[in-house]
Design a protein around this motif. Structure first.
Motif, mmCIF file in Angstrom:
data_model
loop_
_atom_site.group_PDB
_atom_site.id
_atom_site.type_symbol
_atom_site.label_atom_id
_atom_site.label_comp_id
_atom_site.label_asym_id
_atom_site.label_seq_id
_atom_site.Cartn_x
_atom_site.Cartn_y
_atom_site.Cartn_z
ATOM 1 N N UNK A 16 0.841 -1.211 0.000
ATOM 2 C CA UNK A 16 0.000 0.000 0.000
ATOM 3 C C UNK A 16 0.871 1.254 0.000
ATOM 4 N N UNK A 17 1.959 1.228 0.771
ATOM 5 C CA UNK A 17 2.891 2.367 0.793
ATOM 6 C C UNK A 17 3.469 2.591 -0.603
ATOM 7 N N UNK A 18 3.836 1.497 -1.249
ATOM 8 C CA UNK A 18 4.423 1.630 -2.588
ATOM 9 C C UNK A 18 3.411 2.205 -3.568
ATOM 10 N N UNK A 19 2.174 1.709 -3.504
ATOM 11 C CA UNK A 19 1.122 2.264 -4.381
ATOM 12 C C UNK A 19 0.962 3.761 -4.164
ATOM 13 N N UNK A 20 1.081 4.166 -2.891
ATOM 14 C CA UNK A 20 0.835 5.572 -2.553
ATOM 15 C C UNK A 20 2.097 6.424 -2.673
ATOM 16 N N UNK A 21 3.217 5.790 -3.019
ATOM 17 C CA UNK A 21 4.467 6.536 -3.103
ATOM 18 C C UNK A 21 4.923 7.066 -1.762
ATOM 19 N N UNK A 22 4.675 6.292 -0.705
ATOM 20 C CA UNK A 22 5.055 6.728 0.643
ATOM 21 C C UNK A 22 6.111 5.774 1.199
ATOM 22 N N UNK A 23 7.053 6.297 1.987
ATOM 23 C CA UNK A 23 8.009 5.397 2.631
ATOM 24 C C UNK A 23 7.327 4.567 3.721
ATOM 25 N N UNK A 24 7.754 3.336 3.885
ATOM 26 C CA UNK A 24 7.178 2.449 4.898
ATOM 27 C C UNK A 24 7.234 3.071 6.299
ATOM 28 N N UNK A 25 8.277 3.856 6.566
ATOM 29 C CA UNK A 25 8.444 4.433 7.913
ATOM 30 C C UNK A 25 7.367 5.474 8.227
ATOM 31 N N UNK A 26 6.646 5.910 7.226
ATOM 32 C CA UNK A 26 5.558 6.871 7.461
ATOM 33 C C UNK A 26 4.390 6.269 8.230
ATOM 34 N N UNK A 27 4.313 4.933 8.209
ATOM 35 C CA UNK A 27 3.123 4.278 8.757
ATOM 36 C C UNK A 27 3.498 3.416 9.962
ATOM 37 N N UNK A 28 2.867 3.699 11.090
ATOM 38 C CA UNK A 28 3.073 2.894 12.295
ATOM 39 C C UNK A 28 1.946 1.880 12.418
ATOM 40 N N UNK A 29 2.335 0.618 12.545
ATOM 41 C CA UNK A 29 1.348 -0.437 12.787
ATOM 42 C C UNK A 29 1.088 -0.539 14.284
ATOM 43 N N UNK A 30 -0.147 -0.268 14.681
ATOM 44 C CA UNK A 30 -0.547 -0.483 16.072
ATOM 45 C C UNK A 30 -1.250 -1.835 16.126
ATOM 46 N N UNK A 31 -0.662 -2.776 16.865
ATOM 47 C CA UNK A 31 -1.275 -4.096 17.029
ATOM 48 C C UNK A 31 -2.374 -3.980 18.088
ATOM 49 N N UNK A 32 -3.610 -4.158 17.671
ATOM 50 C CA UNK A 32 -4.733 -3.980 18.606
ATOM 51 C C UNK A 32 -4.980 -5.291 19.345
ATOM 52 N N UNK A 33 -4.713 -5.272 20.635
ATOM 53 C CA UNK A 33 -4.620 -6.493 21.437
ATOM 54 C C UNK A 33 -5.798 -6.691 22.396
ATOM 55 N N UNK A 34 -6.829 -5.880 22.247
ATOM 56 C CA UNK A 34 -7.972 -5.982 23.166
ATOM 57 C C UNK A 34 -8.559 -7.393 23.174
#
Ligand SMILES: *Cc1c(COP(=O)(O)O)cnc(C)c1O
Length: 230
Positions: A16-34
């Motif tokens: 998705x980052x590549x499609x959007x032309x964004x670096x991977x570091x722009x996006x933080x994955x929050x693992x939702x653990x509820x």
């Protein structure tokens, strides 16, 4: 299995980052653990994840001491004011601020704890009655009201769009959230930076990344379906 799921989510984030032309570091994955047991969180941790999200303060209180200290905990769910104090030495960010009263309590507790709490304003993107969050027109007035408070820093916006089987349905809400954040950033209000856009869950995180999400909140795709009865 959790490690495999994380790998596949990571691949989808990267694509998705590549499609959007964004670096991977722009996006933080929050693992939702509820609702998930500490053992599951440990597996995610061992797979390299350090950013976890919970929607109940009680679960953060229970899990926090049983896991390594370098985990960053995000509070992503509706928050009662009397629970705010428990987040001060545990959470890095609160995503769900939707009233001046709640912001004031966070401010007061943060000052008491000698820290600054990063907060996001939650926007009720589709105006659903069943959901928490602010209408679009309420966001800027609230920001002006709470920006001067000590002990908080307003970092951006968060939204949970209506549930859908079709991720494309969410795109319009993600676009609107981003537009709103750009409008607010343009006003250069003291103590307000609009660097964070928390949007996108298991069903629609790729669309969210394409529309500018900086933080995606993914539970089911990593940990499987939740059982709320336990
Ligand atoms: C549960 C939850 C999520 C994760 O949802 P999934 O569809 O399981 O990825 C994200 N954001 C919030 C606010 C949540 O409560």
């Amino acid at each position: 299995m959790i490690a495999d799921n994380i790998r596949s989510v990571e691949e989808r984030i990267l694509a998705a980052c590549q499609r959007a032309g964004r670096p991977r570091e722009d996006v933080t994955l929050i693992c939702v653990t509820k609702t998930k047991p500490v053992e599951d969180l440990r597996q995610a941790y061992d797979a390299g994840q350090r950013v976890f999200g919970e929607n109940r303060v009680q679960e953060i209180i229970e899990k926090f001491p049983r896991l390594p200290e370098d985990i960053q905990w995000h509070m992503i769910g509706h928050l009662q004011r009397n629970k705010v104090k428990y987040l001060m030495d545990r959470a890095v960010m609160i995503h769900s601020v939707d009233s001046a009263a709640l912001a004031q309590t966070i401010s007061k507790e943060a000052v008491k704890a000698g820290r600054v709490m990063d907060i996001l304003l939650e926007v009720n993107a589709a105006g659903e009655e069943s959901k928490f969050g602010l209408g679009y027109d309420k966001v800027l007035p609230l920001i002006h009201e709470i920006a001067p408070l000590p002990g908080i820093h307003i970092c951006g916006l968060m939204t949970v769009p209506p549930y859908t089987e079709n991720p494309e349905t969410s795109r319009v809400y993600f676009k609107k959230l981003r537009e709103l954040s750009v409008d607010i950033a343009r006003q250069s209000i003291d103590n307000v930076s609009m660097h964070t856009l928390s949007m996108g869950m298991t069903g629609d995180f790729e669309v969210a990344i394409e529309e500018g999400a900086t933080h995606i909140r993914v539970g089911t795709a990593i940990f499987g379906a939740r059982n709320y009865d336990i």
